[in-house]
Design a protein around this motif. Structure first.
Motif: not given
Length: 345
Positions: A179-189
Motif C-alpha cells: 500500500m503506497i500512501g501519505g505520511p504515517l504521521s497523519q494517521f495518528h495525530d
C-alpha cells in the motif's frame, strides 16, 4: 453618471427607504409600490450595489474552499464539483491550495473571522488545534478530517473502500500487497477513537485487517505529502527494489499510474504478475496506459452533502456556534468499484 437609490426614489415618487426595502428584500412593501419601484429601476437601468446589500444582510455569498493542492486529480475534481454545486445555490467559491500558499489556510481563516466569507470548507491536513477551528466564528464543514466539536465532517466510506479491495484481491490468490500512501504521521495525530483527524486511513486499515486474517502479507510505504506527486514514483521504485515478491499494489490514482509504468519497465505483466488498484477513480484512472481498476470516490455526491451542511449552517448558524456542541457523526458517502484492466477478477 451612476444611478443611485435616490434617483430611483424620485423617479418612482417614493422615499429612498422604500427603494431600500425593495432592493434588500426586507420589510413590507405593497405589490403596487414594489411594481413602481421595479419599473423605475428598469427605466433608469439601476444596478443594485451587491456589496452594500450583502453587508446589510451580513452575507458575502462566498465560501472558501481549502485543499492541499489543485495539482492532485482528486482535489481538482472535488473543487470543480464544489464550485458547481455552490454556484447552483448562488454562492461563489474562493479556492486556496495550501501547498501553493505561503500562509497555508491562515489567510482564509482570517477572512472568515472578518466576515469576508460566509463559511469555509476545510479539505487539507492541518496541525491547528481543535480550539483554533471552533473559534473561527463562521460555519466550517470539514472534508475527510475531524476538526473539533460541533464542526460537521463529510467523507467517503473508506471502510467500505478497503473491504472492496480486500474482496477483490484476496480471492485472486495474492500473497504480498503493498500500500503506497501519505505520511504515517497523519494517521495518528490525535487521541480520539480512531487516533486520527484523517479518516482516509480507514481504507488502509480495513485492507490490512482482512489481509492479516487471510495470511496475506501487507506492507505500507510512505510516499510523502499529497502535493508531492513525484514522491509516489520514488516510493514505488523503492518498494519493488526492496521486495521482489509484491504481486499487488494499492495506491492513489497517481501512485497506481506510476506503478503501471514501473512494472512494465521491470518486465512484469499486468494483471498476470502484478495487480494494481487505484483509490480515487478520477479521470486519471483512464489515462495510465491501462484502464485502472479503481475505488471511485463520488465527488459530486460529496460536494452535495458538504453544500447541504454549509447552506444549513449559513441560514441557521452563521456565527458558527452550533448549539449543543459535541462530536458530530460524520456523513459518509458510498464509494464504488470500477473494474479495469489491472486486476484479474
Amino acid at each position: 453618471m451612476a444611478v443611485g437609490m435616490r434617483d430611483v426614489a424620485r423617479k418612482a415618487g417614493v422615499s429612498a427607504s422604500t427603494v431600500s426595502l425593495v432592493v434588500n428584500q426586507t420589510g413590507y412593501v405593497s405589490d403596487a409600490m414594489r411594481a413602481k419601484v421595479e419599473r423605475a429601476m428598469q427605466e433608469l437601468n439601476y444596478v443594485p450595489n451587491e456589496l452594500a446589500r450583502n453587508l446589510y444582510h451580513d452575507r458575502t455569498n462566498m465560501v472558501g474552499v481549502v485543499v492541499p493542492t489543485i495539482r492532485h486529480p482528486f482535489f481538482s475534481s472535488l473543487s470543480a464539483s464544489l464550485q458547481h454545486v455552490f454556484m447552483q445555490h448562488g454562492l461563489r467559491t474562493l479556492l486556496c491550495s495550501t501547498a501553493d500558499s505561503e500562509t497555508g489556510e491562515a489567510m482564509y481563516v482570517d477572512m472568515a473571522q472578518r466576515h469576508m466569507m460566509d463559511g469555509l470548507v476545510m479539505a487539507a491536513h492541518t496541525a491547528h488545534s481543535e480550539r483554533y477551528w471552533t473559534s473561527v466564528g463562521r460555519p466550517i464543514v470539514a472534508f475527510d478530517r475531524y476538526l473539533g466539536s460541533g464542526i460537521a465532517s463529510v467523507g467517503s466510506d473508506h471502510e467500505q473502500g478497503g473491504m472492496m479491495i480486500a474482496r477483490l484481491l484476496i480471492p485472486s490468490g495474492v500473497r504480498h500487497v503493498a500500500m503506497i500512501g501519505g505520511p504515517l504521521s497523519q494517521f495518528h495525530d490525535m487521541p480520539i477513537a480512531s487516533g486520527t483527524t484523517f479518516p482516509t486511513v480507514r481504507y488502509f486499515m480495513a485492507l490490512q485487517r482482512e489481509c492479516l486474517r487471510s495470511a496475506v502479507r501487507c506492507d505500507y510505504v510512505e510516499a510523502g505529502s499529497v502535493s508531492d506527486t513525484s514522491a509516489y514514483a520514488q516510493a514505488i521504485h523503492d518498494a519493488f527494489t526492496r521486495w521482489n515478491d509484491i504481486d499487488a499494489v494499492v495506491s492513489s490514482d497517481i501512485g497506481a499510474a506510476y506503478c503501471v509504468q514501473e512494472a512494465l519497465r521491470r518486465g512484469l505483466s499486468i494483471p498476470g504478475d502484478l495487480q494494481v488498484v487505484a483509490y480515487d477513480g478520477t479521470y486519471l484512472a483512464d489515462f495510465a496506459g491501462m484502464r485502472l481498476t479503481a475505488v471511485r470516490q463520488d465527488c459530486d455526491g460529496i460536494a452535495s452533502v458538504i453544500a447541504a451542511h454549509m447552506l444549513d449552517a449559513i441560514d441557521h448558524d452563521p456565527d458558527g456556534k452550533r448549539e449543543g456542541g459535541g462530536q458530530l457523526r460524520p456523513d459518509v458517502v458510498p464509494v464504488s468499484l470500477v473494474r479495469g484492466e489491472t486486476t484479474r477478477s
